[in-house]
Design a protein around this motif. Structure first.
Motif, short mmCIF file in Angstrom:
data_model
loop_
_atom_site.label_atom_id
_atom_site.label_comp_id
_atom_site.label_asym_id
_atom_site.label_seq_id
_atom_site.Cartn_x
_atom_site.Cartn_y
_atom_site.Cartn_z
N MET A 1 0.76 -1.03 0.11
CA MET A 1 -0.09 0.04 -0.09
C MET A 1 0.76 1.32 0.04
O MET A 1 1.85 1.24 0.75
CB MET A 1 -1.01 -0.16 1.18
N PRO A 288 10.12 -5.77 9.17
CA PRO A 288 9.96 -6.01 10.66
C PRO A 288 8.82 -6.81 10.71
O PRO A 288 7.75 -6.83 10.03
CB PRO A 288 9.66 -4.58 10.98
N GLY A 290 5.19 -8.17 12.29
CA GLY A 290 4.02 -7.34 12.38
C GLY A 290 3.67 -5.94 11.70
O GLY A 290 2.96 -5.53 11.73
N SER A 291 4.75 -6.08 10.62
CA SER A 291 4.28 -5.10 9.68
C SER A 291 2.93 -5.16 8.80
O SER A 291 2.80 -6.42 8.67
CB SER A 291 5.49 -4.71 8.85
N PHE A 292 2.53 -4.17 8.44
CA PHE A 292 1.14 -4.42 7.46
C PHE A 292 1.47 -4.39 6.07
O PHE A 292 0.66 -4.78 5.39
CB PHE A 292 0.19 -3.26 7.93
N VAL A 293 2.85 -4.32 5.58
CA VAL A 293 3.29 -4.91 4.35
C VAL A 293 3.29 -6.20 4.23
O VAL A 293 3.82 -7.10 4.99
CB VAL A 293 4.74 -4.21 4.06
N MET B 1 -4.00 3.30 6.35
CA MET B 1 -4.30 2.86 5.00
C MET B 1 -5.13 1.59 4.80
O MET B 1 -5.10 0.58 5.84
CB MET B 1 -2.88 2.40 4.30
N ALA B 31 -6.49 4.53 -0.03
CA ALA B 31 -5.51 4.38 1.08
C ALA B 31 -6.31 5.49 2.28
O ALA B 31 -5.58 6.25 2.59
CB ALA B 31 -3.96 4.93 0.73
N PRO B 288 2.16 -3.24 16.54
CA PRO B 288 3.60 -3.78 16.71
C PRO B 288 4.58 -2.58 16.19
O PRO B 288 4.17 -1.99 15.51
CB PRO B 288 3.63 -4.90 15.80
N ASP B 289 5.91 -2.52 16.79
CA ASP B 289 6.74 -1.69 16.37
C ASP B 289 7.22 -2.06 15.07
O ASP B 289 7.16 -3.05 14.60
CB ASP B 289 8.18 -1.86 17.11
N GLY B 290 7.37 -0.91 14.24
CA GLY B 290 7.72 -1.37 12.63
C GLY B 290 6.69 -1.62 11.90
O GLY B 290 6.76 -1.55 10.76
N SER B 291 5.33 -1.42 12.39
CA SER B 291 4.44 -1.44 11.55
C SER B 291 4.07 -0.33 10.60
O SER B 291 4.67 0.74 11.07
CB SER B 291 3.14 -1.55 12.42
N PHE B 292 3.47 -0.08 9.67
CA PHE B 292 3.48 0.73 8.65
C PHE B 292 2.50 1.72 8.98
O PHE B 292 1.92 2.49 8.09
CB PHE B 292 3.48 0.34 7.27
N VAL B 293 1.41 1.12 10.05
CA VAL B 293 0.22 2.04 10.48
C VAL B 293 0.76 3.11 11.21
O VAL B 293 1.73 2.90 12.11
CB VAL B 293 -0.60 1.02 11.15
#
Lengths: 326, 326
Positions: A1, A288, A290-293, B1, B31, B288-293
């Motif tokens: 995204m 990382p 837990g990333s939403f990617v 997003m 998004a 979570p850390d490193g999440s793109f949110v």
């Protein structure tokens, strides 16, 4: 995204003031693509795509990318056409980033490619290769054979975390690819990322190609090798020879292949599988948890690599060599 | 997003076959929003929004949300209008999720609200409160005063990880809010999330309200308290009394406030600040850390809470009480 950079209305309106597109009516970030920030823009003049180029795209490459789309559009290929502002410029700056506006292509990418769609993709790729033949700006492929070992080394020996033995398989394959990679095949501008999400269909017909941000100069048949990997395997990992035959036949119907290209195709396909296996491996190890990617699975391309390793001739892709030459 | 669920073209085309919107021309994930998956849809009949409802939205609440937008549109309020299919249904199912198609609203949300925009938002909110007065479906506010302590307890005593002393501040404030929360103010359907990204402007005028997925029954003045928090503070944390005066004046010009509402407003604003501080705190601790949110900062709402704690009367929001009554 992909919306990494937000844009304010006053900034966007000022940017649009340089164009002849009328009033800004709305803009929405689009959750597609991963390199840049893309917005769907509605103005009095219609619907457009606004792209802000993020750091992963080198500024020096933008004249190549934008110029290529302009060049291909002028030749009648359906791809996003960069819109020129009043000063004739197709590249500007917005929110501190290089920015461009493109015409909007109707159509949908296919989540489940059919054999007929594979044929259309092959033919469209061949037209693109032909139409780009006189495009004057060069751009070397930064992700070709010379780049693979450094990319593997950047994975710091961690390949086996993904799958035991993966590191050894890649090592051996890199040795083979480096020793045998062709040096003298027909070359030109290739798309280099012609996956299903970069091809639109509408009413059963191919309506356009998008996302030229990996385009570069390389062997033309390597582009076809990438597309074989991207389009002709089923979700269960099996190679669909009907799709392979249609893809290759569609291509050769527009641009017949040379005997050297036909002979090299299985090796080029191993290289293509390696390239996507490696970039996915690197991203897998460096994204990382837990990333939403969505992480893309490198093992999918390991399986494709193992398939291509066993291919002895192009006939195993579904079509006899003599059907691919002029 | 927000695109949690992808849709295939055959599935979407089959879904659209129930509607009278012509051929599907394109669809792109948007998004924006965080609760649902939203697509911008182009068909022969025009441009629409397709929403797939994800798990965070209870299916049982959908008739309330969709019905409310239908009700408000019929009253002339500019908001997305659910499109009925050939069977007269506005809610269907797509990709295993409840799904609905809405008219597309032109306009942009403002990243930097002006005082005049605050006035327009106040007036639009009052019209919404008036127009929704006879909407027949009830929906209790699941995020009002009774929900705050359980939400705080779900943070497991970790508030001080965000800022030392935050836990104690919240405890004391919850005691105060629970002991003093009003029980008898004018109530009705409120938007409950009328932040700048849910209000569109076009050509200097408010062009529509969107995202009714927190709408519920509660005190009308609590909606105004939320909007004071969301619109009238500057990026440096200071309260802009000109914006406050315009917001409250805009509202009261359409629906005059009662003396009890005016007196309760500072307390309601403390509650509003608490509600967003707590949901942000919970998300902060559980993303979570490193999440793109993008994590939203709970401390921003702690600061707003501390501001409202010091407010003794509505005059400190920029406008004398007598200007807000009929």
């Amino acid at each position: 995204m992909a919306v990494y950079t937000d844009v304010t209305e006053p900034d966007l309106s000022a940017f649009l003031g340089l164009y002849d597109l009328g009033r800004l009516l709305s803009y929405k970030g689009i959750a597609e693509g991963v390199e840049n920030s893309n917005f769907l823009l509605r103005c009095d003049a219609g619907t457009f795509i606004l792209t802000l180029y993020e750091k992963r795209v080198a500024r020096g490459d933008l004249p190549f990318f934008v110029g290529l789309m302009e060049h291909l559009s002028a030749r009648g290929l359906s791809c996003p056409l960069p819109v020129a502002n009043g000063a004739g410029e197709t590249l500007g700056e917005l929110a501190g980033r290089p920015a461009a506006i493109f015409t909007f292509l109707e159509g949908m990418w296919t989540r489940r490619p059919s054999a007929d769609q594979c044929r259309e993709v092959g033919a469209a790729m061949a037209r693109m290769h032909r139409d780009a033949a006189d495009f004057p700006i060069p751009r070397p492929n930064a992700l070709s054979v010379a780049a693979w070992r450094p990319l593997f080394e950047a994975c710091d020996g961690r390949a086996d975390e993904v799958r035991p033995g993966l590191g050894e398989t890649i090592q051996a394959e890199l040795d083979h690819l480096e020793a045998n990679w062709p040096t003298d095949l027909p070359a030109g501008v290739i798309h280099a990322d012609l996956f299903p999400d970069n091809v639109f269909f509408l009413g059963g017909e191919l309506s356009g190609l998008i996302d030229f941000y990996f385009a570069c100069n390389d062997f033309l048949a390597y582009d076809l090798a990438i597309a074989l990997c991207a389009w002709c395997f089923e979700p269960d990992g099996s190679f669909n020879a009907t799709k392979g035959a249609k893809m290759l036949g569609g291509y050769a119907g527009v641009r017949p292949l040379t005997p050297a290209e036909i002979e090299a195709l299985p090796l080029l396909a191993r290289g293509a599988a390696m390239r996507f296996c490696l970039t996915r491996l690197y991203d897998w190890l460096n994204t990382p948890d837990g990333s939403f990617v969505t992480k893309k699975d490198p093992v999918e391309y390991l399986r494709k690599l193992l398939f291509h390793q066993r291919v002895r001739s192009v006939a195993e892709y579904g079509v006899p060599a003599e059907r691919l030459t002029s």
